[in-house]
Enzyme design. Sequence first.
Site, PDB file in Angstrom:
ATOM      1  N   SER A 127       4.756 -81.117  29.795  1.00 35.43           N
ATOM      2  CA  SER A 127       4.915 -82.509  29.368  1.00 35.43           C
ATOM      3  C   SER A 127       4.493 -82.657  27.909  1.00 35.43           C
ATOM      4  O   SER A 127       5.062 -83.474  27.183  1.00 35.43           O
ATOM      5  CB  SER A 127       4.085 -83.435  30.262  1.00 35.43           C
ATOM      6  OG  SER A 127       2.735 -83.039  30.263  1.00 35.43           O
ATOM      7  N   ASP A 143       6.739 -73.115  25.226  1.00 31.66           N
ATOM      8  CA  ASP A 143       7.088 -74.465  25.680  1.00 31.66           C
ATOM      9  C   ASP A 143       7.903 -75.220  24.631  1.00 31.66           C
ATOM     10  O   ASP A 143       8.900 -75.876  24.935  1.00 31.66           O
ATOM     11  CB  ASP A 143       5.819 -75.253  26.020  1.00 31.66           C
ATOM     12  CG  ASP A 143       5.009 -74.570  27.105  1.00 31.66           C
ATOM     13  OD1 ASP A 143       5.530 -73.625  27.726  1.00 31.66           O
ATOM     14  OD2 ASP A 143       3.856 -74.965  27.324  1.00 31.66           O
TER      15      ASP A 143
HETATM   16  C1  GLA Z   1       1.055 -72.972  28.589  1.00 30.50           C
HETATM   17  C2  GLA Z   1       1.235 -72.673  27.108  1.00 30.50           C
HETATM   18  C3  GLA Z   1       2.326 -71.622  26.897  1.00 30.50           C
HETATM   19  C4  GLA Z   1       2.091 -70.403  27.778  1.00 30.50           C
HETATM   20  C5  GLA Z   1       1.796 -70.809  29.220  1.00 30.50           C
HETATM   21  C6  GLA Z   1       1.397 -69.641  30.074  1.00 30.50           C
HETATM   22  O1  GLA Z   1       2.177 -73.594  29.090  1.00 30.50           O
HETATM   23  O2  GLA Z   1       1.582 -73.843  26.406  1.00 30.50           O
HETATM   24  O3  GLA Z   1       2.392 -71.272  25.544  1.00 30.50           O
HETATM   25  O4  GLA Z   1       1.067 -69.611  27.265  1.00 30.50           O
HETATM   26  O5  GLA Z   1       0.779 -71.781  29.309  1.00 30.50           O
HETATM   27  O6  GLA Z   1       2.447 -68.751  30.210  1.00 30.50           O
END
Ligand code: GLA
Length: 399
Positions: free
Chosen positions: A138, A183
Amino acid sequence: MMLQSKIDETTNVDIPADLSAEFLHRFGSVPQIFRAPGRVNLIGEHTDYNDGFVMPVAIQFYAYVAVAPRDDMRIRLHSLNLEESAEFSLSENAPRTRGHWSDYIRGVAGVLSAQGVAVGGADLMIQSEVPVGSGLSSSAAIEVGTALALLSLSGRALAPIEIARACQRAEHQYVGSLCGIMDQFIACFGQAGRALMLDCRSLNYELVPTTDDTRIVICNTGVKHEHASSGYNSRRADCYAGVSSLRAHGIPLVRALRDVTSATLDSCRGFLPESVFRRCRHVVTENERVLHAATALKTQDMETFGRLMYESHRSLQNDYEVSCRELDVLVEIASGLPGVYGARMTGGGFGGCTVNLLRLDAVEEFIAGITREYKRKTGISADVYVCVAARGAGSALEA
Ligand code: GLA
């Protein structure tokens, strides 16, 4: 709550009907609207900040950011989800973590300004469909949506990779979570009907079609996570400590855990602290699993893909220690239901969601079975979302 409206498998999501009207009512002008999706990571967890491989898909839950310019240097914000407002001055926006939801917006505005974008005053209204604190990204959805909104007002275009990087930097500097690039990258680059196989070192990526007769189903434990305070940064530090030790012991050419094979790591077990060894083993084996999974997806070998998902979960549970009882319970229930290829926790962990890959014809029975058994074992009602791989960020009018 089951998000029934999201189970119609469309990738064309309507702009929330009241966003424009609410904006007009509150700020007195007609906004432009941008949106960015949440994501679910199929496999490749905690590998991105180790220069490794990940395979997320953008999902059909979006954060919408409505925006209109102001003629001063203030940003006024309103969150329709929280029914809360905030306000800050662009001239007093140095990097700092406040622990407030506005940090994401401050961060994006601050980082863009610092890299020379003429960010001006703006009114912003945010409405997000991405469940918060559930490992479905999110935060990145709001960051990327905000970046598009502020860039549009500034008249400056940035390449999607620059937007992703700026949003990651905002999270580091203003939120205090030392997240990887996954993300923000998938929020920018996601495509309908495709999983994105990303090399987090070179940032080369490949879009791999998801198969028509499988479904990605997300189950939410209802347990919220908090990265910054829940060990995310300390896991990252463990990985870097592992790399330093390997280098100190003369293992050549190791820049990141990405450069380490299982065989090399095993040969170093004697001089790594046990917990650091296990953290490293997760990352090294997870990278191997992602590469294997990409081949499986390309050949539509869903049995193999699913087996790799279960292995990933066990590794996150036992070696990386970022799972929790509720996630383990969901995976265990899923593994006993018909038509399920694989299941695992997804995202940072410590709560949040599992991702399940199943045969299309097994979806209904899966939802009934998993919600019933999860409730029986934990007392919690799980939210279940049937997902499609959706398109990445853009103007909401492009939908
Ligand atoms: C979160 C972080 C990502 C990644 C994941 C685990 O979502 O924002 O960059 O490290 O955890 O895979």
